[in-house]
Write an enzyme that holds these catalytic residues in place. Structure first.
Site, PDB file in Angstrom:
ATOM      1  N   GLU A  70       3.262   1.011  10.141  1.00  0.00           N
ATOM      2  CA  GLU A  70       3.754   1.469  11.446  1.00  0.00           C
ATOM      3  C   GLU A  70       3.353   0.607  12.640  1.00  0.00           C
ATOM      4  O   GLU A  70       4.051   0.598  13.649  1.00  0.00           O
ATOM      5  CB  GLU A  70       3.329   2.921  11.689  1.00  0.00           C
ATOM      6  N   GLY A  76      10.253   7.180   6.914  1.00  0.00           N
ATOM      7  CA  GLY A  76      11.056   8.202   7.561  1.00  0.00           C
ATOM      8  C   GLY A  76      12.352   7.620   8.098  1.00  0.00           C
ATOM      9  O   GLY A  76      12.569   6.410   8.042  1.00  0.00           O
ATOM     10  N   GLY A 112       6.083   7.765   5.361  1.00  0.00           N
ATOM     11  CA  GLY A 112       6.418   9.112   4.898  1.00  0.00           C
ATOM     12  C   GLY A 112       6.222   9.316   3.403  1.00  0.00           C
ATOM     13  O   GLY A 112       5.884  10.423   2.960  1.00  0.00           O
ATOM     14  N   ASP A 118       0.862   7.831  10.650  1.00  0.00           N
ATOM     15  CA  ASP A 118       0.803   9.303  10.693  1.00  0.00           C
ATOM     16  C   ASP A 118       0.798   9.910   9.279  1.00  0.00           C
ATOM     17  O   ASP A 118       0.171   9.354   8.396  1.00  0.00           O
ATOM     18  CB  ASP A 118       1.939   9.848  11.579  1.00  0.00           C
TER      19      ASP A 118
HETATM   20  C1  QUE Z   1       7.562   0.664   9.611  1.00  0.00           C
HETATM   21  C2  QUE Z   1       8.032   1.880   9.183  1.00  0.00           C
HETATM   22  C3  QUE Z   1       9.180   1.969   8.371  1.00  0.00           C
HETATM   23  C4  QUE Z   1       9.805   0.783   7.991  1.00  0.00           C
HETATM   24  C5  QUE Z   1       9.312  -0.436   8.421  1.00  0.00           C
HETATM   25  C6  QUE Z   1       8.195  -0.483   9.226  1.00  0.00           C
HETATM   26  C7  QUE Z   1       9.732   3.216   7.908  1.00  0.00           C
HETATM   27  C8  QUE Z   1      10.909   3.164   7.113  1.00  0.00           C
HETATM   28  C9  QUE Z   1      11.481   1.936   6.761  1.00  0.00           C
HETATM   29  C10 QUE Z   1      12.656   1.788   5.940  1.00  0.00           C
HETATM   30  C11 QUE Z   1      12.783   0.694   5.086  1.00  0.00           C
HETATM   31  C12 QUE Z   1      13.896   0.523   4.287  1.00  0.00           C
HETATM   32  C13 QUE Z   1      14.925   1.441   4.337  1.00  0.00           C
HETATM   33  C14 QUE Z   1      14.804   2.527   5.194  1.00  0.00           C
HETATM   34  C15 QUE Z   1      13.693   2.689   5.985  1.00  0.00           C
HETATM   35  O1  QUE Z   1      10.915   0.796   7.207  1.00  0.00           O
HETATM   36  O2  QUE Z   1       9.178   4.312   8.202  1.00  0.00           O
HETATM   37  O3  QUE Z   1      15.785   3.415   5.265  1.00  0.00           O
HETATM   38  O4  QUE Z   1      16.046   1.293   3.567  1.00  0.00           O
HETATM   39  O5  QUE Z   1      11.474   4.316   6.695  1.00  0.00           O
HETATM   40  O6  QUE Z   1       7.713  -1.681   9.646  1.00  0.00           O
HETATM   41  O7  QUE Z   1       7.408   3.020   9.575  1.00  0.00           O
END
Ligand code: QUE
Length: 350
Positions: A138, A67, A115, A146
Site C-alpha cells: 500500500e 481490494g 485485502g 490495513d
Molecule cells: C497496492 C494495492 C493494490 C495493488 C497495487 C498496489 C491492491 C490491489 C491491486 C490489484 C492488482 C491487480 C488486479 C487488481 C487489483 O493492486 O489493493 O484488480 O488485477 O487490489 O501497489 O493496495
C-alpha cells in the site's frame, strides 16, 4: 444474462467452502464479496453441519490481489461514502475471521496482497505454495497497510513487519513461514488432493496436511534479518532512512531506492499505525483505529495520485505531496488518526 457470483459459498460434506471468483481482477475484494463472505460465515458459525471452513480461489492465477482500488479512488475523489462502506464491511469480515470458533483454512496458492492478507491471516491454517507471493504494497499507492496490518505486522519477529510495510516487499513461501504468515507448505500440485481429502473427511484435515507437507526451502530473508532488526527497529522513518544511507551495502541501497518511490505520507502513517496497533489490547481496537485512518486517507492527495500513477495510467511516476518524509508533519498525522464523530466509528458485527 446471469452473472456468476463473485464469491462461491456452499457446504460440502461438513466443509464450509468459500471460493473467491473474480478472476479478471485477481480476486480483489469488493464490498459485495465481503458481504457474501460475512453472510456465509455468520450462518455457518452456529451450523453443526459445518466442521471447518476452507477458503480458496477459482481458476489458475492469484489468491487475492487486494481490494477494489479503482472504486476506492473514485469514491475518495467524491464524498468517500462508498470507500468507507467498503472498509467498514471488509474490517468486519477480518474481525469475524479473527474470532471464528471453528477451524479455518486459507489456501494462498498465488498472489496474496492487501485485502487477501486480511482474509487469510486470521485463519487458523494458512497454506503457502511455491506460487505464493505475499506483500503489503500500500505505500506504493498512498494507501496504508490495513486489514489488520497494524495488529499483525508489529507482532512479527525483528521488526520485519515494519520493513514489509515501508518497502512493500514481496516475499515467498519460506519467508512467509519465517514471519508467521504461513503455517504450512504444500506444492501446488498437491493442493487439489488436499482439498478433495478435506471434503472427503474434514476430521482428517490436519493429518492430511502433515502427510502432504512439502519443503519450501531456505528463507532468503534470514540473510538480512540482523540488518532489518537493527535498522527498522529505530525510532522514526527519518532515522531508518538515515541509517540506510549510512550503511555501505547493496541491500541497504536497494531498500533506500525502493522507499524513495513510496508515499512519504503513507510511510509515516504506517509507522505510527504499527506503533499504536502493536500496543492495542484487542484486534477490534486496532480495526477501529485502521478505519479512522482509511476514512481519511482515501480522500487525500497521495491515494488519488498513487492510484492514478500505478493502477490507472500506469506511468509509475506518482508526484507525492509532501514529497519527503520531513514534509509530513505531526499535525497531518494527527488529523488522519483523529477519532471520528460519534456514530461514525467502526464497530464489529453485532
Ligand atoms: C497496492 C494495492 C493494490 C495493488 C497495487 C498496489 C491492491 C490491489 C491491486 C490489484 C492488482 C491487480 C488486479 C487488481 C487489483 O493492486 O489493493 O484488480 O488485477 O487490489 O501497489 O493496495
Amino acid at each position: 444474462m446471469s452473472e456468476e457470483p463473485e464469491v462461491l459459498t456452499r457446504i460440502e460434506n461438513g466443509v464450509g467452502r468459500i471460493t473467491l471468483n473474480r478472476p479478471k481482477a485477481l480476486h480483489a475484494l469488493t464490498t459485495n464479496m465481503c458481504r457474501l463472505m460475512i453472510e456465509a460465515l455468520a450462518a455457518w458459525r452456529d451450523e453443526p453441519a459445518v466442521k471447518l471452513v476452507l477458503i480458496d480461489h477459482a481458476g489458475e492465477r492469484g489468491f487475492c490481489a487486494g481490494g477494489d482500488i479503482r472504486m476506492l479512488a473514485e469514491s475518495g475523489a467524491g464524498d468517500g461514502a462508498a470507500a468507507r462502506e467498503f472498509f467498514h464491511t471488509e474490517y468486519r469480515l477480518n474481525h469475524l475471521l479473527f474470532h471464528y470458533p471453528k477451524y479455518t483454512v486459507a489456501v494462498m496458492d498465488g498472489v496474496t496482497m492487501g485485502g487477501g492478507v486480511g482474509l487469510s491471516r486470521p485463519c487458523r491454517f494458512r497454506i503457502a505454495t511455491e506460487r505464493t507471493v505475499f506483500a503489503m504494497p500500500e505505500t506504493g499507492i498512498g494507501l496504508f497497510p490495513d486489514v489488520g496490518g497494524g495488529w499483525y505486522l508489529p507482532r512479527m519477529p525483528d521488526h520485519i513487519g515494519l520493513w514489509l510495510a515501508l518497502t512493500g516487499a514481496r516475499i515467498k513461501a519460506a519467508d512467509c513461514e519465517l514471519v508467521g504468515v504461513a503455517t504450512d507448505y504444500l506444492e501446488s500440485k498437491d493442493v487439489e488432493r488436499f482439498k478433495a481429502g478435506v471434503v472427503a473427511d474434514p476430521a482428517a484435515m490436519e493429518t492430511l496436511l502433515t502427510e502432504l507437507e512439502g519443503e519450501p526451502g531456505r528463507p532468503p530473508l534470514a540473510a538480512h534479518q540482523d540488518e532489518i532488526k537493527r535498522i527498522f527497529g529505530l525510532g522514526s522513518v527519518e532515522a531508518i532512512l538515515a541509517a540506510l544511507r549510512a550503511e555501505d551495502s547493496d541491500w541497504a541501497r536497494e531498500q533506500l531506492a525502493v522507499m524513495g518511490t513510496k508515499s512519504p505520507q503513507t510511510m509515516k502513517v504506517a509507522f505510527r499505525q504499527l506503533k499504536l496497533g502493536g500496543a492495542a489490547r484487542s484486534f477490534a481496537e486496532n480495526m477501529a483505529l485502521e478505519y479512522r485512518i482509511g476514512a481519511r486517507v482515501v480522500q487525500r492527495h497521495d491515494f488519488l495520485e498513487g492510484v492514478r500513477a500505478v493502477i490507472v495510467e500506469k506511468d509509475n511516476q506518482p508526484r507525492w505531496e509532501p514529497a519527503t518524509v520531513e514534509g509530513v508533519t505531526e499535525a497531518m498525522l494527527d488529523e488522519i488518526f483523529a477519532p471520528l464523530p460519534s456514530g461514525e466509528a467502526w464497530t464489529p458485527l453485532p
